[in-house]
Scaffold this active site. Sequence first.
Site, PDB file in Angstrom:
ATOM      1  N   LYS A   1     -13.054  -3.038 -11.819  1.00 44.60           N
ATOM      2  CA  LYS A   1     -13.747  -1.886 -12.387  1.00 44.60           C
ATOM      3  C   LYS A   1     -12.771  -0.794 -12.774  1.00 44.60           C
ATOM      4  O   LYS A   1     -12.901  -0.149 -13.803  1.00 44.60           O
ATOM      5  CB  LYS A   1     -14.691  -1.316 -11.338  1.00 44.60           C
TER       6      LYS A   1
ATOM      7  N   LYS B   1      -6.539  -9.164 -13.092  1.00 42.15           N
ATOM      8  CA  LYS B   1      -7.764  -9.614 -12.425  1.00 42.15           C
ATOM      9  C   LYS B   1      -8.905  -8.691 -12.821  1.00 42.15           C
ATOM     10  O   LYS B   1      -8.696  -7.503 -13.059  1.00 42.15           O
ATOM     11  CB  LYS B   1      -7.574  -9.522 -10.900  1.00 42.15           C
TER      12      LYS B   1
ATOM     13  N   LYS C   1       0.829  -1.214   0.000  1.00 47.01           N
ATOM     14  CA  LYS C   1       0.000   0.000   0.000  1.00 47.01           C
ATOM     15  C   LYS C   1       0.860   1.259   0.000  1.00 47.01           C
ATOM     16  O   LYS C   1       0.516   2.245  -0.643  1.00 47.01           O
ATOM     17  CB  LYS C   1      -0.955  -0.018   1.189  1.00 47.01           C
TER      18      LYS C   1
END
Length: 325
Positions: free
Chosen positions: A196, A193, A113
């Site tokens: 959206k 993967k 992250k």
Amino acid sequence: MKRGRVFSGARPTGRQHLGNYLGAIQNYVALQEDYECVYCVVDLHALTTLTETEKLKGNTYEMVLDWLAAGMDPETSIIFVQSHVPQVTELHIILSMVTPMGWLTRLPTFKEKVRLQPDNVNYGLLGYPVLMAADITLYKADTVPVGEDQAPHLEFTREIVRRFNHHFGPTLIEPQIKLTHYPRVMGLDRVNKMSKSLNNHIELAFSPEVIEQRVMTMVTDPQRRYRSDPGRPEVCNVFAFHGFFSAQQVEDIESQCRSAEIGCVDCKRSLARNLAASLAPFRQRRAELARDENLVWDVLSDGANRATPIAQETLEEVKIKIGLP
Ligand code: SF4
């Protein structure tokens, strides 16, 4: 008689796509048979990126509408929004006191992250696994369904629970991992993967026309350049989706692909038809549910009302064990 209590949370990502359905929602629906299920829209977790917060409400609505249309049952399951039961934030703070910093900074997910948002390395990113532990333990869940790759995250929760219980005596339930098969659903581009944000997805609520348009863009076997070239179904994403949505025909498609009896255009058209037919009951149910614009908020309000007493009881037990005045 139910086997125990399941907890699972999902960030509010709006309308759900096939990856969400095959990877999570169909398991959520199936688990309702055997477990008392607590399903949470983790809106506080979504704040770690601090982007597009104005979409949280709409995304929550659309996601929960999809959940209900797909068969998640608010009569048997508790479906609610994380921030509607604020006891979770109090437990988060308490659990953070028994969580060594080193455990958090060493987590590969934290490092990832930091790499993804180097300009916004906030405390929430670091404390995210502690908030997750608070989510699970607050609702006395004894079972958490996870895919193999997520098992280390749950192990982290179990370690925090063991540490808390070691300090203050048996209080929190150490959840068990329920290893669940989550197929890795690739996007239309075959490389990433389904997601959206990469716009390589097919939403469950798409019309048959849009499904066909999207399916026709799917990347197939890159070595099959001419109609007469034999194909390799094992590397083709269209074939992978036939496995999910064309179970009866999948053996025929495999042999017809290998022998070049079928071309990719026809193969995709057949997938688009089967996909649209499989999703037709979902689309119809979604449209029916959407007629009542309060329905989703009523479900979430009822869910929060049912989740709150469980949360309050846990928090009181925790405070007594610690000795807070
Ligand atoms: Fe894929 Fe179907 Fe083309 Fe074979 S025929 S490569 S399975 S799209």
